[in-house]
Scaffold this active site. Sequence first.
Site, short mmCIF file in Angstrom:
data_model
loop_
_atom_site.label_atom_id
_atom_site.label_comp_id
_atom_site.label_asym_id
_atom_site.label_seq_id
_atom_site.Cartn_x
_atom_site.Cartn_y
_atom_site.Cartn_z
N CYS A 2 0.83 -1.19 0.00
CA CYS A 2 0.00 0.00 0.00
C CYS A 2 0.87 1.24 0.00
CB CYS A 2 -0.90 0.01 1.24
SG CYS A 2 -1.85 -1.50 1.47
N LEU A 51 -3.43 -1.70 -1.91
CA LEU A 51 -3.33 -2.76 -2.91
C LEU A 51 -3.67 -4.04 -2.18
CD1 LEU A 51 -2.48 -3.83 -5.73
CD2 LEU A 51 -0.16 -4.06 -4.82
N GLY A 78 2.96 -3.12 3.35
CA GLY A 78 3.88 -4.25 3.32
C GLY A 78 3.22 -5.57 3.63
N SER A 377 11.12 -11.84 -6.52
CA SER A 377 12.31 -11.39 -7.23
C SER A 377 13.56 -11.98 -6.62
CB SER A 377 12.38 -9.85 -7.18
OG SER A 377 13.65 -9.38 -7.57
N GLY A 378 14.61 -12.12 -7.43
CA GLY A 378 15.90 -12.58 -6.94
C GLY A 378 16.80 -11.45 -6.44
#
Length: 613
Positions: A2, A51, A78, A377-378
């Site tokens: 958010c 979100l 988060g 993600s890496g």
Amino acid sequence: MCGITGWISFDRDLGTETAALDAMTGTMACRGPDDSGTWTQGPAALGHRRLAVIDLPGGRQPMTVDTPHGTVALVYSGEAYNFTELRRELSGRGHRFTTDSDTEVVLHGYLEWGDRIAERLNGMYAFAVWDSRSDRLVMVRDRMGIKPFYYSVTPDGVLFGSEPKAILANPLARARVTLDGLRELFTMVKTPGHAVWDGMAEVEPGTVVTVDRSGPHRRVYWELETRPHTDDRDTTIGTVRSLLDDIVRRQLIADVPRCTLLSGGLDSSAMTALAARQLGEHGEKVRSFAVDFVGQADSFVADELRGTPDTPFVHDVARSSATEHQDIVLDSQALADPEVRAEVIRARDLPAGFGDMDASLYLLFKAIREQSTVALSGESADEVFGGYLQFFDEEARQGGTFPWLVQFSRHFGQDSEVLRPELVQALDLPGYVADGYRTAVAGIARLDTESDFEYRMRRMSHLHLSRFVRVLLDRKDRASMAVGLEVRVPFCDHRLVEYVYNTPWALKSFDGREKSLLREATADVLPKSVYDRVKSPYPSTQDPKYAAALQDQAKELLTRPGHAVFDLVGHDRLHRLAHREAPVNGQAERRGLERTLDLAQWLDMYQPEIRLT
């Protein structure tokens, strides 16, 4: 995921300032496209854009709890990956929940433990609690700084937000940058707490900032600590794998479509393969996405940074892990589009980017968002496991400066080369970097048994984890949240970071290669091609049409000699770059064009007051 914002004014009732609060909240619309909420009570005004990822119908914010002694209100951004365990513990202590969201768990965790809730969270988060019981604001940021958090102290309180734009939307804020802010823009050192904008600061990673009538007070609740590592190689590899399995399992939890970012490198391939194995146990497939450029796979030319194109390795992983894969293929016209540049700068609030690599990241995320809401993600594995070239570069090891600057200047030149000579003299960037380096290494503890070499490598690791990684995490967050995509970073789990940080370099590189521990810990799920692949950075286009487009845009800028950018940038040097007959193929020259065009766009968009004295 958010966007949060707020205003605390101890000398007034903010119930009359709804227009300002709405404006601040509105700047976070991209971070939270699903819902909007505001809340005011006396000196406090909180705003939130949501979100929805977990508990879609619940979890609306700002979230409040009325107690016998006053209201406690929360705005939260988060994910807390251990919220299920915390909820169970809090329920056992008598707390009752009305939603399934992690937000409510964090709020009740604050009611139970106060700001010590920070130590109990595993995840990426930035949140603020207004506690009317004690008339104080509590701001908390995650340990690694995955989620951004800014604040600005006012004469009678504080403004805060997920991004500077939220603060700048308040009439009390000034869009001003001083010489010190410009120094931060042109050095890539990421000074902790520095926000570039004058009068603004970051809530530092692993920190709680409490604001009451006496002003702000800081408490560090987490930092990297030097500890002995007693595990042997096999135990260390097994522990890394066990941690990764648990981390990926936690970070796959979502009530919305999720996917992985796959580059064909060791980091993203390992993470994708582990996710595919775990989801496969439940009959699901991983969706994976990769970025590519038109014609690059067929016409790729190896250089000192990138020895191989990504696409063949991406496809090997997609086949090996049976992912539902899609390449997002971009052309030079899209990468050089001024509108894309504008979106990137609007997302970052600063011209602090990486040219076509920023544009491609934004366009990749934008395309993914059409099909998914959460991506793994890496990012950050190079900082954790020691993957960058500078870790193996003797000049960087011995250089007495931030090690990535050695490699960066070697391949891209000095960013300050685009600036006017008199401004370069006033900035004294070498002095700024030297001061920052001395401060950064001063507090890095050394084990009694540590050799000089091992301690040098520890310092390199610490600098990457406390400084450099924050540049990339901020870039990732802004580009993804600009399109409403939540990107999770498993390699930033603090348990993994702490464990690997204290692993001696001899173990981190036991086979003479980069990221030895990660490679061996995930060897069973990787195709051999990726297992054997040498580190390759995030891809960059090699199409000469991209540089030519930059030159055309620079020529247009030169027709406006009164533009504010020429108060900062040398007109003659830009003219030489824009009108040179030979193609602009050098990374340093191309970056000079990109930085200048970024600066011009930023000045047009934000119209900041630049103080050069």
